[in-house]
Design a protein around this motif. Structure first.
Motif, PDB file in Angstrom:
ATOM      1  N   MET A  46       3.011  -1.517   5.443  1.00  0.00           N
ATOM      2  CA  MET A  46       1.976  -2.064   4.579  1.00  0.00           C
ATOM      3  C   MET A  46       2.628  -2.445   3.259  1.00  0.00           C
ATOM      4  O   MET A  46       3.717  -1.964   2.937  1.00  0.00           O
ATOM      5  CB  MET A  46       0.891  -1.022   4.270  1.00  0.00           C
ATOM      6  CG  MET A  46      -0.198  -0.856   5.345  1.00  0.00           C
ATOM      7  SD  MET A  46       0.426  -0.220   6.899  1.00  0.00           S
ATOM      8  CE  MET A  46       1.155   1.339   6.369  1.00  0.00           C
TER       9      MET A  46
ATOM     10  N   GLN B 241       1.559  -3.505  -1.121  1.00  0.00           N
ATOM     11  CA  GLN B 241       0.535  -3.519  -2.164  1.00  0.00           C
ATOM     12  C   GLN B 241       1.104  -4.187  -3.408  1.00  0.00           C
ATOM     13  O   GLN B 241       1.880  -3.565  -4.152  1.00  0.00           O
ATOM     14  CB  GLN B 241       0.075  -2.099  -2.477  1.00  0.00           C
ATOM     15  CG  GLN B 241      -1.068  -1.998  -3.453  1.00  0.00           C
ATOM     16  CD  GLN B 241      -1.606  -0.583  -3.547  1.00  0.00           C
ATOM     17  OE1 GLN B 241      -0.870   0.393  -3.453  1.00  0.00           O
ATOM     18  NE2 GLN B 241      -2.921  -0.464  -3.721  1.00  0.00           N
TER      19      GLN B 241
ATOM     20  N   GLY C 131      -4.799  -4.741  -3.785  1.00  0.00           N
ATOM     21  CA  GLY C 131      -5.104  -3.873  -2.654  1.00  0.00           C
ATOM     22  C   GLY C 131      -4.014  -3.830  -1.599  1.00  0.00           C
ATOM     23  O   GLY C 131      -2.980  -4.479  -1.708  1.00  0.00           O
ATOM     24  N   LEU C 132      -4.283  -3.026  -0.573  1.00  0.00           N
ATOM     25  CA  LEU C 132      -3.348  -2.835   0.519  1.00  0.00           C
ATOM     26  C   LEU C 132      -3.429  -3.981   1.522  1.00  0.00           C
ATOM     27  O   LEU C 132      -4.505  -4.513   1.799  1.00  0.00           O
ATOM     28  CB  LEU C 132      -3.665  -1.519   1.250  1.00  0.00           C
ATOM     29  CG  LEU C 132      -3.471  -0.238   0.454  1.00  0.00           C
ATOM     30  CD1 LEU C 132      -4.141   0.927   1.169  1.00  0.00           C
ATOM     31  CD2 LEU C 132      -1.991   0.048   0.256  1.00  0.00           C
TER      32      LEU C 132
ATOM     33  N   TRP D 233      -2.033  -4.757   5.511  1.00  0.00           N
ATOM     34  CA  TRP D 233      -1.335  -4.355   6.716  1.00  0.00           C
ATOM     35  C   TRP D 233      -0.399  -5.481   7.136  1.00  0.00           C
ATOM     36  O   TRP D 233      -0.823  -6.626   7.268  1.00  0.00           O
ATOM     37  CB  TRP D 233      -2.350  -4.060   7.826  1.00  0.00           C
ATOM     38  CG  TRP D 233      -1.732  -3.733   9.148  1.00  0.00           C
ATOM     39  CD1 TRP D 233      -1.211  -2.554   9.551  1.00  0.00           C
ATOM     40  CD2 TRP D 233      -1.567  -4.635  10.253  1.00  0.00           C
ATOM     41  NE1 TRP D 233      -0.740  -2.651  10.837  1.00  0.00           N
ATOM     42  CE2 TRP D 233      -0.938  -3.918  11.279  1.00  0.00           C
ATOM     43  CE3 TRP D 233      -1.875  -5.981  10.465  1.00  0.00           C
ATOM     44  CZ2 TRP D 233      -0.615  -4.495  12.516  1.00  0.00           C
ATOM     45  CZ3 TRP D 233      -1.565  -6.562  11.681  1.00  0.00           C
ATOM     46  CH2 TRP D 233      -0.944  -5.811  12.699  1.00  0.00           C
TER      47      TRP D 233
ATOM     48  N   HIS E  84       2.868  -3.563  13.078  1.00  0.00           N
ATOM     49  CA  HIS E  84       3.257  -2.272  13.619  1.00  0.00           C
ATOM     50  C   HIS E  84       4.117  -2.462  14.858  1.00  0.00           C
ATOM     51  O   HIS E  84       4.166  -3.559  15.431  1.00  0.00           O
ATOM     52  CB  HIS E  84       2.046  -1.388  13.900  1.00  0.00           C
ATOM     53  CG  HIS E  84       1.136  -1.898  14.989  1.00  0.00           C
ATOM     54  ND1 HIS E  84      -0.156  -2.299  14.751  1.00  0.00           N
ATOM     55  CD2 HIS E  84       1.325  -2.049  16.325  1.00  0.00           C
ATOM     56  CE1 HIS E  84      -0.728  -2.663  15.884  1.00  0.00           C
ATOM     57  NE2 HIS E  84       0.150  -2.522  16.860  1.00  0.00           N
TER      58      HIS E  84
ATOM     59  N   LYS F 206       3.305  -6.102  16.646  1.00  0.00           N
ATOM     60  CA  LYS F 206       2.104  -6.864  16.323  1.00  0.00           C
ATOM     61  C   LYS F 206       2.127  -7.131  14.844  1.00  0.00           C
ATOM     62  O   LYS F 206       2.384  -6.205  14.058  1.00  0.00           O
ATOM     63  CB  LYS F 206       0.854  -6.042  16.694  1.00  0.00           C
ATOM     64  CG  LYS F 206      -0.406  -6.873  16.804  1.00  0.00           C
ATOM     65  CD  LYS F 206      -0.390  -7.723  18.057  1.00  0.00           C
ATOM     66  CE  LYS F 206      -1.723  -8.427  18.249  1.00  0.00           C
ATOM     67  NZ  LYS F 206      -1.725  -9.295  19.446  1.00  0.00           N
ATOM     68  N   TYR F 207       1.865  -8.397  14.439  1.00  0.00           N
ATOM     69  CA  TYR F 207       2.006  -8.764  13.038  1.00  0.00           C
ATOM     70  C   TYR F 207       0.703  -9.316  12.461  1.00  0.00           C
ATOM     71  O   TYR F 207      -0.126  -9.891  13.174  1.00  0.00           O
ATOM     72  CB  TYR F 207       3.097  -9.816  12.872  1.00  0.00           C
ATOM     73  CG  TYR F 207       4.472  -9.377  13.337  1.00  0.00           C
ATOM     74  CD1 TYR F 207       5.211 -10.143  14.236  1.00  0.00           C
ATOM     75  CD2 TYR F 207       5.044  -8.199  12.864  1.00  0.00           C
ATOM     76  CE1 TYR F 207       6.471  -9.753  14.653  1.00  0.00           C
ATOM     77  CE2 TYR F 207       6.305  -7.798  13.283  1.00  0.00           C
ATOM     78  CZ  TYR F 207       7.008  -8.576  14.179  1.00  0.00           C
ATOM     79  OH  TYR F 207       8.250  -8.173  14.589  1.00  0.00           O
ATOM     80  N   ASN F 208       0.579  -9.180  11.156  1.00  0.00           N
ATOM     81  CA  ASN F 208      -0.506  -9.836  10.433  1.00  0.00           C
ATOM     82  C   ASN F 208      -0.326 -11.358  10.602  1.00  0.00           C
ATOM     83  O   ASN F 208       0.750 -11.882  10.333  1.00  0.00           O
ATOM     84  CB  ASN F 208      -0.441  -9.449   8.952  1.00  0.00           C
ATOM     85  CG  ASN F 208      -1.619  -9.942   8.149  1.00  0.00           C
ATOM     86  OD1 ASN F 208      -2.086 -11.053   8.331  1.00  0.00           O
ATOM     87  ND2 ASN F 208      -2.096  -9.099   7.259  1.00  0.00           N
ATOM     88  N   PRO F 209      -1.366 -12.035  11.047  1.00  0.00           N
ATOM     89  CA  PRO F 209      -1.232 -13.488  11.276  1.00  0.00           C
ATOM     90  C   PRO F 209      -0.734 -14.255  10.051  1.00  0.00           C
ATOM     91  O   PRO F 209      -0.040 -15.258  10.195  1.00  0.00           O
ATOM     92  CB  PRO F 209      -2.652 -13.911  11.656  1.00  0.00           C
ATOM     93  CG  PRO F 209      -3.267 -12.696  12.233  1.00  0.00           C
ATOM     94  CD  PRO F 209      -2.694 -11.550  11.467  1.00  0.00           C
TER      95      PRO F 209
ATOM     96  N   TYR G   3       5.079   0.196   1.880  1.00  0.00           N
ATOM     97  CA  TYR G   3       4.895   1.515   2.468  1.00  0.00           C
ATOM     98  C   TYR G   3       5.154   1.474   3.977  1.00  0.00           C
ATOM     99  O   TYR G   3       4.728   0.525   4.655  1.00  0.00           O
ATOM    100  CB  TYR G   3       3.461   2.001   2.277  1.00  0.00           C
ATOM    101  CG  TYR G   3       3.021   2.280   0.869  1.00  0.00           C
ATOM    102  CD1 TYR G   3       2.255   1.376   0.157  1.00  0.00           C
ATOM    103  CD2 TYR G   3       3.339   3.501   0.248  1.00  0.00           C
ATOM    104  CE1 TYR G   3       1.827   1.640  -1.137  1.00  0.00           C
ATOM    105  CE2 TYR G   3       2.912   3.777  -1.041  1.00  0.00           C
ATOM    106  CZ  TYR G   3       2.157   2.847  -1.723  1.00  0.00           C
ATOM    107  OH  TYR G   3       1.729   3.123  -3.003  1.00  0.00           O
TER     108      TYR G   3
ATOM    109  N   GLY H 149      -6.055   5.163  15.593  1.00  0.00           N
ATOM    110  CA  GLY H 149      -5.834   3.969  14.779  1.00  0.00           C
ATOM    111  C   GLY H 149      -5.710   4.260  13.291  1.00  0.00           C
ATOM    112  O   GLY H 149      -5.799   3.346  12.467  1.00  0.00           O
TER     113      GLY H 149
ATOM    114  N   TYR I 163      -9.903   2.818   0.145  1.00  0.00           N
ATOM    115  CA  TYR I 163      -9.769   1.657   1.019  1.00  0.00           C
ATOM    116  C   TYR I 163     -10.263   2.005   2.416  1.00  0.00           C
ATOM    117  O   TYR I 163      -9.931   3.071   2.948  1.00  0.00           O
ATOM    118  CB  TYR I 163      -8.309   1.217   1.117  1.00  0.00           C
ATOM    119  CG  TYR I 163      -7.722   0.707  -0.172  1.00  0.00           C
ATOM    120  CD1 TYR I 163      -7.081   1.563  -1.055  1.00  0.00           C
ATOM    121  CD2 TYR I 163      -7.801  -0.647  -0.505  1.00  0.00           C
ATOM    122  CE1 TYR I 163      -6.544   1.098  -2.249  1.00  0.00           C
ATOM    123  CE2 TYR I 163      -7.262  -1.125  -1.690  1.00  0.00           C
ATOM    124  CZ  TYR I 163      -6.639  -0.251  -2.552  1.00  0.00           C
ATOM    125  OH  TYR I 163      -6.106  -0.727  -3.729  1.00  0.00           O
TER     126      TYR I 163
ATOM    127  N   TYR J  32      -4.778  -4.858  12.434  1.00  0.00           N
ATOM    128  CA  TYR J  32      -5.573  -4.017  11.541  1.00  0.00           C
ATOM    129  C   TYR J  32      -5.844  -4.781  10.257  1.00  0.00           C
ATOM    130  O   TYR J  32      -5.089  -5.678   9.877  1.00  0.00           O
ATOM    131  CB  TYR J  32      -4.844  -2.708  11.232  1.00  0.00           C
ATOM    132  CG  TYR J  32      -4.825  -1.759  12.410  1.00  0.00           C
ATOM    133  CD1 TYR J  32      -3.883  -1.892  13.414  1.00  0.00           C
ATOM    134  CD2 TYR J  32      -5.783  -0.745  12.534  1.00  0.00           C
ATOM    135  CE1 TYR J  32      -3.885  -1.048  14.518  1.00  0.00           C
ATOM    136  CE2 TYR J  32      -5.784   0.108  13.632  1.00  0.00           C
ATOM    137  CZ  TYR J  32      -4.837  -0.052  14.620  1.00  0.00           C
ATOM    138  OH  TYR J  32      -4.845   0.782  15.710  1.00  0.00           O
TER     139      TYR J  32
END
Lengths: 117, 110
Positions: free
Chosen positions: A37, A39, A44-45, A47, A50, A58-61, A94, A102, B89, B99
Motif C-alpha cells: 500500500m 500513502q 489516504g491509503l 492499495w 498483492h 493482482k494489481y490496482n488497475p 507500506y 481479506g 479507513y 481491494y
C-alpha cells in the motif's frame, strides 16, 4: 509474532524505478497473501497490489502498467517495483500480510520514498 | 476503481458513541463480507480494528463494532476516549479480485 520491515532507497529520480523490499519474520511467506500500500503525504491509503507465491499477482488497475510485485521464498521477502515514477509517486509505502478474511492484519512501519531530481 | 466514500470528519465528546459510514457499490461492499476497518494515528502504520464486517481481532476493545447494510458499512466507537482520536479507513474486496480503501475519516474527540 509476525513482523514486516520495508527497506530500499528513500530518494528516487523522476522517470526511474522505485524498488522496495519487505522482509518477513515470524511467519512463513508460503502461508499467505502479501500486499503493498502507499500513502502520499497528508492523503489516504491506496492499495497497490498483492501476491501469493503460487499465483499471479493482482494489481490496482490504476497502476497496472507500472507496478510489479514478486515473492522471494528463499529470503522470506517480497518486493515492489514501480516504473517511470513522478513526483505524484512520493509517498510512505507500506507492506502488509493478508489474513483469511481479506484483512491486512500485520503491517510494516512504512518507508518514505521521495521522487525528486 | 473508485475509493469508497467516507465522511471527512466525525466528532464526539468523551463517553459518547459515534458512527463512521463507508459507502461503496454492489461490486464491493454490497457483494462481499470482506470489509475491514483500520485506525491510523499520525506518523504510525494503520492498525486493524475490524475484519469481515464485524469481527474484532483478538484483544481489541469491544468499544469498536462493525456492521453492514446493503452497499454501506459502518464502524461504531462507543464510550469515546481521547486515544480514539485518529484517522479511520474502511476497505473492501471487489468483484475484480482487487481491494479498495475509503477516503478516510478523521475522528475528533471534543
Amino acid at each position: 509474532q509476525v513482523q514486516l520491515q520495508e527497506s530500499g532507497p528513500g530518494l528516487v529520480k523522476p522517470s526511474e524505478t522505485l524498488s522496495l523490499t519487505c522482509t518477513v519474520s515470524g511467519d512463513s511467506i508460503d502461508n499467505s497473501y502479501w500486499s503493498w500500500m502507499r500513502q502520499p503525504p497528508g492523503r489516504g491509503l491506496e492499495w497497490m497490489g498483492h501476491v501469493h507465491y503460487t499465483g499471479r499477482p493482482k494489481y490496482n488497475p490504476s497502476l497496472q502498467s507500472r507496478v510489479t510485485i514478486s515473492v522471494d521464498t528463499s529470503k522470506t521477502q517480497f518486493s515492489l517495483r514501480l516504473n517511470s515514477v513522478t513526483a505524484a509517486d512520493t509517498a510512505v509505502y507500506y507492506c502488509a500480510k493478508f489474513g483469511n478474511g481479506g484483512q491486512l492484519d500485520y503491517w510494516g512501519q512504512g518507508a518514505l520514498v521521495t521522487v525528486s531530481s | 476503481q473508485s475509493a469508497l466514500t467516507q465522511p471527512a470528519s466525525v466528532s464526539g465528546s468523551p463517553g459518547q458513541s459515534i458512527t463512521i459510514s463507508c459507502t461503496g457499490t454492489s461490486s464491493d461492499i454490497g457483494g462481499y463480507n470482506y470489509v475491514s476497518w483500520y485506525q491510523q494515528h499520525p506518523g504510525k502504520a494503520p492498525k486493524l480494528m475490524i475484519f469481515e464486517v464485524s469481527n474484532r481481532p483478538s484483544g481489541l476493545s469491544n468499544r469498536f463494532s462493525g456492521s453492514k447494510s446493503g452497499n454501506t458499512a459502518s464502524l461504531t466507537i462507543s464510550g469515546l476516549q481521547a486515544e480514539d482520536e485518529a484517522d479511520y479507513y474502511c476497505s473492501s474486496y471487489t468483484n475484480s479480485g482487487t481491494y479498495v480503501f475509503g477516503d478516510g475519516t478523521k475522528v475528533i474527540v471534543l
